[in-house]
Scaffold this active site. Structure first.
Site, mmCIF file in Angstrom:
data_model
loop_
_atom_site.group_PDB
_atom_site.id
_atom_site.type_symbol
_atom_site.label_atom_id
_atom_site.label_comp_id
_atom_site.label_asym_id
_atom_site.label_seq_id
_atom_site.Cartn_x
_atom_site.Cartn_y
_atom_site.Cartn_z
ATOM 1 N N TYR A 1 0.843 -1.199 0.000
ATOM 2 C CA TYR A 1 0.000 0.000 0.000
ATOM 3 C C TYR A 1 0.876 1.246 0.000
ATOM 4 O O TYR A 1 0.954 1.960 -0.971
ATOM 5 C CB TYR A 1 -0.946 -0.019 1.201
ATOM 6 C CG TYR A 1 -1.948 1.114 1.178
ATOM 7 C CD1 TYR A 1 -3.086 1.022 0.378
ATOM 8 C CD2 TYR A 1 -1.757 2.267 1.926
ATOM 9 C CE1 TYR A 1 -4.007 2.065 0.336
ATOM 10 C CE2 TYR A 1 -2.667 3.310 1.891
ATOM 11 C CZ TYR A 1 -3.787 3.204 1.093
ATOM 12 O OH TYR A 1 -4.693 4.232 1.035
ATOM 13 N N SER B 1 -6.542 0.861 -4.295
ATOM 14 C CA SER B 1 -6.664 2.289 -4.052
ATOM 15 C C SER B 1 -5.295 2.952 -4.234
ATOM 16 O O SER B 1 -4.741 2.897 -5.326
ATOM 17 C CB SER B 1 -7.238 2.526 -2.649
ATOM 18 O OG SER B 1 -7.636 3.854 -2.494
ATOM 19 N N ASP C 1 -17.918 3.307 -7.408
ATOM 20 C CA ASP C 1 -16.797 3.788 -6.604
ATOM 21 C C ASP C 1 -16.756 5.310 -6.705
ATOM 22 O O ASP C 1 -16.342 5.869 -7.721
ATOM 23 C CB ASP C 1 -15.481 3.184 -7.095
ATOM 24 C CG ASP C 1 -14.317 3.489 -6.151
ATOM 25 O OD1 ASP C 1 -14.483 4.363 -5.278
ATOM 26 O OD2 ASP C 1 -13.266 2.856 -6.287
ATOM 27 N N HIS D 1 -15.869 1.304 -3.494
ATOM 28 C CA HIS D 1 -14.433 1.248 -3.238
ATOM 29 C C HIS D 1 -14.043 0.013 -2.435
ATOM 30 O O HIS D 1 -12.868 -0.305 -2.332
ATOM 31 C CB HIS D 1 -14.003 2.516 -2.502
ATOM 32 C CG HIS D 1 -12.543 2.806 -2.587
ATOM 33 N ND1 HIS D 1 -11.881 2.996 -3.791
ATOM 34 C CD2 HIS D 1 -11.589 2.915 -1.623
ATOM 35 C CE1 HIS D 1 -10.606 3.230 -3.551
ATOM 36 N NE2 HIS D 1 -10.400 3.176 -2.251
#
Length: 705
Positions: free
Chosen positions: A478, A558, A641, A676
């Site tokens: 991430y 994301s 989203d 999302h």
């Protein structure tokens, strides 16, 4: 895996079926060019930014892409086996953290494969649970979810929010707990809001945005976040405006009532950084009084922990990058008294329970917890079960009881009840499993990044795995927004490991594992450090023989989707397959849609030249390298989203399919009535994961039986 079944026969048939010749949909290329700081930036797929729910051309493109993707996925060996095993692993009783209000306990429960968890209430800790809210009847496809919920102090009412199709928008309602009936109170256009009851139960505080223009709810910028008070039994139009910042429309404003009910704390922030202002409103018989500006410099993190009259306790990173506990007197807020000093572990949470404060730490990305007195003096360590993640520890000053959840990579969430007076923990709810967690090993390793920085990673696999030739490996990352990647349980990841794959989580810079300095080292003009950390993780795994060349798949969602897109462009030779999910792929226009404007704290401003040049250098959409062989790529996103609008993934995929990047598939899977990630029903989670991991297995050589 399990013995052969009809599903395995279907896999065998799929294995025999030839993969279709990939003919991507013809995607119109426009001639849009934006001159920026002397650079002509081409954006041929600008039209794919339009809302798929509104624009028929975009909807037709989505349908055509899904048709090609579905045909390809149907040929993958292992897809049915993954889906079957994931379904088996998901089929266990799961509980959420209980919350006590009055004499009642509220908690969520899923019997295993229910699309959405059900909210229960019981009278007393030994009482029989009864269903209070079952969202599974709200929509035929299971995609309408119960989101945030909060009981009133006396437990008589429940404030809850409804999330439809994965959107960030919420509809807020109130339920009478005794009767189970809604009161008729309803609040709309709520997003990114705290929900906080007045102590007398007369109403609640919330934050909302103005109602968007027709057709713009899922794309227009979110501005003018305003705090209101809603009194039960009145219409939303009668709600009292408490705190607004029309002179600073980009501020987010979230409200919280203090434990004693005498103050309302409004926390203001402009972006995603933990840089806040604090405004205090005394609460009296006539409502909120004149505001007190407690902190107004937007420079540090401030999290309310407790207060005794005018003396407040906060968790803060002021003069402490790994955070500390301080107190201040609101009558002279400039003077801080340190209660618990910063130490080597990162302080990530603090809560008052009875006459104790529970401190949650991260030590090398693993949870630790301890109790201190209200004066900060140590009392005891809370012993956790293993290497893993603990969360919860909520409570109130009048009750020594709290609950916390613990999980690890091979251990599903167990709920513990803790008495802060005795220090004794006992199991409140533990799942009955269809597998043995002891069959899996968890290692923490440290590797060196490009600049010599040591970065931790977790390596998880089935015990007894033949490691002599390397194994197909899924590397997850991430690296942003101060978010820490800690050990957690995922039935879909366990299915990958159960099939003989290795699962790795790299704790990249940009996250919060080591506090503010670790975050700062991976954002703005230092964002390349995140990509270097991830690339170094892949090289380490190959160098150590954990995986081999052609056996490494990468995944992130994301901001992690941005990560996957960027490193695939920078090192396409290193990876066999890439799974970017709901990613931020156009770094020059991210701030123009919905919540994108908040992200400038991590990414910078595309409108500023220095930031523009940094962003352009790694933007996934703008840096696809034609003439270079790319790994197999399966992009995933969803039509609802409204956090990272799907246009990011649409444009990126169109650019991939247009470029000369080799014969491997470069596909997109677009879910309907999903957003999302939050609120997604169980069956959709399983179906998407089975597709992704069958795709990764195909290109890393993982044999799924």
């Amino acid at each position: 895996m399990t013995a052969p079944t009809a599903a395995h026969a279907a896999d065998a048939a799929a294995t025999a079926a030839p993969a279709p010749t990939l003919a991507y949909p013809a995607t119109t290329r426009g001639d849009v060019v934006d001159p920026q700081f002397g650079v002509d930036v081409a954006d041929p797929y600008r039209w794919l930014e339009d809302d798929v729910r509104v624009d028929p051309k975009v909807a037709a493109w989505v349908a055509a892409e899904n048709k090609v993707t579905d045909a390809y996925l149907a040929t993958l060996p292992g897809r049915e086996s993954f889906q079957k095993r994931m379904t088996e692993l998901y089929n266990y009783e799961r509980f959420g953290l209980p919350r006590k209000a009055g004499a009642r306990y509220f908690y969520s429960r899923n019997d295993g494969l229910q699309p959405q968890s059900v909210l229960f209430v019981r009278d007393g800790i030994k009482g029989e649970g009864r269903v209070l809210i079952d969202p599974n009847g709200w929509a035929k496809d299971g995609a309408t979810a119960l989101a945030e919920w909060e009981p009133s102090e006396d437990g008589k009412h429940l404030l809850y929010s409804v999330q439809d199709g994965g959107t960030d928008w919420r509809i807020v309602r109130v339920k009478d707990v005794a009767t189970g009936e809604d009161t008729g109170d309803e609040i709309r256009w709520v997003k990114f809001s705290g929900l906080s009851w007045a102590k007398d139960g007369s109403g609640f505080y919330y934050s909302r945005f103005p109602e968007p223009k027709e057709g713009e709810a899922f794309q227009s910028l979110n501005e003018n976040h305003t705090v209101y008070f809603h009194r039960l039994g009145t219409p939303q139009s009668a709600d009292t405006l408490i705190h607004a910042t029309p002179d600073k429309p980009k501020l987010n404003n979230s409200a919280q009532v203090t434990d004693d009910g005498k103050y309302l704390i409004v926390t203001g922030s402009e972006g995603t950084d933990e840089r806040y202002a604090l405004t205090l409103y005394p609460i009296g018989a006539k409502g909120a009084g004149k505001p007190i500006d407690l902190v107004d410099d937007y420079a540090n993190n401030w999290e309310y922990v407790a207060n005794e009259g005018p003396r407040f306790t906060f968790l803060t990173n002021k003069d402490a990058p790994r955070q500390r506990l301080v107190s201040l007197d609101i009558r002279k807020p400039g003077a801080l008294t340190e209660l618990v000093a910063e130490n080597e572990a990162t302080l990530v949470g603090a809560s008052r329970v009875g006459n104790r404060i529970i401190l949650s730490y991260l030590g090398d990305a693993k949870s630790e917890a301890e109790m201190v007195g209200l004066d900060g003096k140590p009392i005891s360590t809370i012993h956790l079960a293993d290497i893993g993640s603990a969360s919860g520890f909520g409570g109130n000053p009048k009750d020594p009881e709290t609950f916390y959840a613990f999980s690890s990579f091979a251990t599903p969430t167990t709920i513990y009840r803790l008495d802060t007076v005795t220090g004794k923990s006992e199991v409140f709810a533990a799942p009955k499993l269809t597998f043995d967690p002891r069959q899996f090993s968890v290692e923490q390793r440290f590797y060196k990044s490009k600049d010599g920085t040591e970065v931790p990673m977790f390596v998880v696999m089935k015990k007894g795995l033949d490691r002599s030739k390397g194994s197909p490996t899924l590397l997850y990352g991430y690296g942003g927004f101060n978010v820490s990647m800690t050990p957690g349980f995922s039935p879909t990841k366990l299915a990958w490991m159960d099939a003989g794959g290795v699962y790795v989580v790299a704790n990249l810079r940009g996250g919060g594992e080591y506090g503010k300095a670790w975050h700062d080292a991976g954002r703005l003009d230092k964002k390349q450090n995140v990509f270097d950390d991830f690339i170094a993780a892949g090289e380490y795994l190959i160098g150590q023989g954990i995986t081999g060349k052609g056996q490494l798949a990468i995944e992130g969602g994301s901001n992690g989707g941005l990560l996957i897109g960027a490193v695939t462009n920078q090192r396409p030779d290193l990876f066999a397959a890439a799974l970017p999910a709901v990613g931020v792929m156009d770094m020059l226009r991210f701030d123009r849609f919905t919540a994108g404007r908040y992200w400038v704290d991590d990414y910078g401003y595309p409108s500023k030249e220095a930031d523009f040049r940094t962003l352009l250098a790694y933007s996934p959409y703008h840096n696809i390298k034609g003439g270079t062989a790319y790994p197999a790529i399966l992009v995933t996103t969803a039509d609802t989203d409204d956090r990272v609008v799907p246009g990011h993934s649409f444009k990126y995929t169109a650019a991939l399919q247009h470029a000369d990047i080799g014969p491997k598939p470069h596909l997109i899977r677009i879910e309907t009535r999903a957003g999302h990630g939050s609120g997604k029903p169980t069956d959709k989670i399983i179906a998407e994961a089975a597709d992704k991991y069958a795709f990764a297995a195909k290109w890393t050589g993982l044999t799924v039986e």
